[in-house]
Design an enzyme around this catalytic site. Structure first.
Site, PDB file in Angstrom:
ATOM      1  N   ASP A   1     -24.845  -4.463  15.064  1.00  0.00           N
ATOM      2  CA  ASP A   1     -24.240  -5.448  14.164  1.00  0.00           C
ATOM      3  C   ASP A   1     -23.455  -6.520  14.903  1.00  0.00           C
ATOM      4  OD1 ASP A   1     -23.604  -6.378  11.482  1.00  0.00           O
ATOM      5  OD2 ASP A   1     -21.568  -5.659  11.837  1.00  0.00           O
TER       6      ASP A   1
ATOM      7  N   ARG B   1     -33.450 -13.930  -8.964  1.00  0.00           N
ATOM      8  CA  ARG B   1     -34.263 -13.221  -9.952  1.00  0.00           C
ATOM      9  C   ARG B   1     -33.566 -13.058 -11.298  1.00  0.00           C
ATOM     10  NH1 ARG B   1     -34.093  -7.341  -6.858  1.00  0.00           N
ATOM     11  NH2 ARG B   1     -31.831  -7.120  -6.844  1.00  0.00           N
TER      12      ARG B   1
ATOM     13  N   GLU C   1     -39.067 -13.847  -8.564  1.00  0.00           N
ATOM     14  CA  GLU C   1     -39.058 -12.706  -7.655  1.00  0.00           C
ATOM     15  C   GLU C   1     -39.622 -13.147  -6.312  1.00  0.00           C
ATOM     16  OE1 GLU C   1     -38.063  -9.583  -7.853  1.00  0.00           O
ATOM     17  OE2 GLU C   1     -37.409  -9.538  -9.955  1.00  0.00           O
ATOM     18  N   ILE C   2     -39.043 -12.667  -5.231  1.00  0.00           N
ATOM     19  CA  ILE C   2     -39.469 -13.135  -3.912  1.00  0.00           C
ATOM     20  C   ILE C   2     -40.893 -12.690  -3.565  1.00  0.00           C
ATOM     21  CG2 ILE C   2     -37.138 -13.326  -2.997  1.00  0.00           C
ATOM     22  CD1 ILE C   2     -37.571 -10.685  -1.558  1.00  0.00           C
TER      23      ILE C   2
ATOM     24  N   HIS D   1     -23.249 -11.354  18.451  1.00  0.00           N
ATOM     25  CA  HIS D   1     -22.014 -12.128  18.615  1.00  0.00           C
ATOM     26  C   HIS D   1     -21.438 -12.013  20.026  1.00  0.00           C
ATOM     27  CE1 HIS D   1     -22.260 -12.872  14.464  1.00  0.00           C
ATOM     28  NE2 HIS D   1     -21.549 -11.876  14.008  1.00  0.00           N
TER      29      HIS D   1
ATOM     30  N   LYS E   1     -28.803 -12.957  11.149  1.00  0.00           N
ATOM     31  CA  LYS E   1     -28.945 -11.689  11.847  1.00  0.00           C
ATOM     32  C   LYS E   1     -28.944 -10.560  10.811  1.00  0.00           C
ATOM     33  CE  LYS E   1     -24.109 -10.437  12.689  1.00  0.00           C
ATOM     34  NZ  LYS E   1     -24.100  -9.154  12.000  1.00  0.00           N
TER      35      LYS E   1
END
Length: 488
Positions: A235, A47, A88-89, A240, A148
């Protein structure tokens, strides 16, 4: 390159941390190694009101900082692949601009492309919706790469998957976990399945327990906004560590094709014994780092980090125990551990064997022979087997020695995990990417822990930064002679 290789690569979030630290350096190294197709076009979507020159200045700054072996000559060649697109997304006009760039002259449809979503998870669905509305989902070979976390619990993961499948097929979605790109992780498969003596003892008859550790010496850096909502369980453990567990525990697949490999991983996850609500504290422990010393530097505790609430009970350390109820592993505990602000950055699998069935050396000065270990270090790379030999001398004394089975020879280059996975995306190889049923069953495994900890908002135990976590982490272990293996 393979005939299925895609040579148009679009990066959403091209100025973010993930792109700067991992994605752009990986692409640069592939270019330097001659692995990037000469015709590859890389579109940096962002952006910021930049032109190509401004983007190249930013790119150079990031690569000088994060890419090994950076040179001006290689950089100039690398820049020829890039084009910057401002947008912009959430703006449909930006996707029409992108469509025009990716559509060859004389055609009305864009060529197949790779869309790498190096963006925050909240933006996954809006970007996918816009790509679909712009017609990018019509080409079957178009690929969407998603980092992730895949949701933040089972319910949100199911909702995210449903949204993705509204616009793209499962075959087009690449869920990336960079741990699966590490060569030593793939070497685990070779170690197990190419060596008959190893496979013969890889079961409950010989193995006492398995430990999987992912330790980080760093703190949360500038990720407080994400990390304080996620915590170490979401996380690290759900993705993992669970992926490593499946590779350690899976049965030999009929082939190394993507679905054959992933089918066996899902069987492992489905076989993990559910944790009852009443048993969560016996199976899992959480903690948060306090002030301490890392590499002779005083560091603050988690609650004192910028952007973290003073009363936060978000875990930065998790120790958990799981059982796999199948023929091979019944009764063998798998201990998983991860944490921030630990003494070293390391990832390892430590497999301890059972005690010998008879103590032959009772009448000698040998007090006790400890069990043997297989020690697989993912970071730094090594593969060792620990056995016992007699010490030189007249008395019957023993000492441990390590048989080093590390595979990298002097001068052999290491392929970074992201580099390997990017090549797989380009060539359409999904073996090291995660299928949704893997995501779903991994969430099913950890959901009872998430729900139990979600009700405990008043207190969390702490450990000093620079330690290996709280002393209480041993409480989840089944036997008194079991202990965490910190040194490989």
């Amino acid at each position: 390159m393979d005939e299925h290789c895609i040579c148009q690569f679009v990066i959403f979030g091209s100025t973010g941390d993930l792109a700067s630290k991992k994605l752009l350096p990986a692409l640069y190294h592939l270019k330097c190694a001659g692995r990037l197709p000469p015709e590859m076009r890389i579109i940096a979507f962002g952006r910021r009101p930049w032109n190509d020159k401004a983007w190249q200045e930013f790119l150079k700054e990031q690569l000088e900082h994060y890419a090994e072996g950076f040179t001006a000559d290689h950089f100039a060649d690398f820049c020829t692949h890039f084009h910057y697109v401002e947008g912009e997304i959430h703006d449909p006009a930006a996707y029409q601009k992108l469509r025009k760039i990716l559509t060859p002259k004389g055609s009305t449809e864009p060529d197949p492309s790779i869309f790498y979503l190096a963006i925050r998870p909240a933006d996954f669905v809006p970007v996918v919706q816009q790509l679909s509305a712009a017609g990018f989902n019509k080409e079957a070979d178009t690929r969407i790469v998603i980092e992730k976390p895949f949701g933040d619990d089972l319910e949100s993961a199911m909702q995210l998957n449903e949204q993705l499948h509204r616009h793209f097929k499962e075959e087009q979605i690449y869920r990336i976990d960079h741990y699966l790109g590490k060569e030593i992780v793939q070497n685990l498969l070779v170690f197990r399945f190419a060596n008959l003596p190893i496979e013969a003892i890889w079961n409950r008859n010989y193995i006492d327990h398995v430990q999987i550790t992912v330790a980080e010496s760093g703190g949360i850096e500038n990720r407080a906004g994400y990390y304080d909502q996620a915590g170490a369980l979401r996380d690290m453990v759900q993705n993992h560590l669970m992926q490593i567990l499946t590779l350690v525990a899976m049965e030999p697949p009929p082939s190394l094709e993507a679905d054959a490999l992933r089918d066996e991983k899902v069987k492992v996850l489905r076989s993990i014994r559910p944790i009852p609500k009443s048993a969560v504290h016996a199976h899992a422990l959480r903690a948060q780092y306090g002030p301490g010393v890392i590499e002779e530097q005083h560091v603050p505790g988690y609650a004192d980090e910028a952007g973290v609430a003073k009363n936060s009970v978000t875990e930065t350390f998790v120790a958990a125990k799981f059982y796999i109820d199948n023929w091979r592993w019944r009764g063998v505990p798998f201990y998983l551990r991860t944490g921030k602000r630990l003494p070293a950055k390391t990832s390892s699998v430590a497999i301890r064997f059972r005690h010998t069935p008879q103590q032959l050396f009772r009448e000698t000065p040998i007090e006790r022979i400890e069990p043997n270990w297989i020690l697989l270090s993912l970071e730094p790379e090594s593969l060792k087997i620990e056995i016992y030999v007699k010490e030189p001398g007249l008395e019957m004394r023993v000492r441990p020695v390590q048989l080093n089975a590390s595979y990298r020879r002097d001068g052999e280059e290491e392929l970074d995990a992201y580099e390997a996975l990017l090549l797989d995306v380009m060539e359409g190889d999904k073996a090291l990417f995660i299928r949704f049923d893997e995501v779903e069953w991994a969430w099913r495994v950890v959901d009872p822990i998430i729900k139990a900890w979600g009700r405990e908002v008043d207190y969390i135990i702490t450990y000093p930064a620079g330690s290996w976590g709280p002393d209480e982490a041993t409480r989840i272990m089944d036997k008194e002679d079991q202990y965490w293996r910190n040194q490989i």
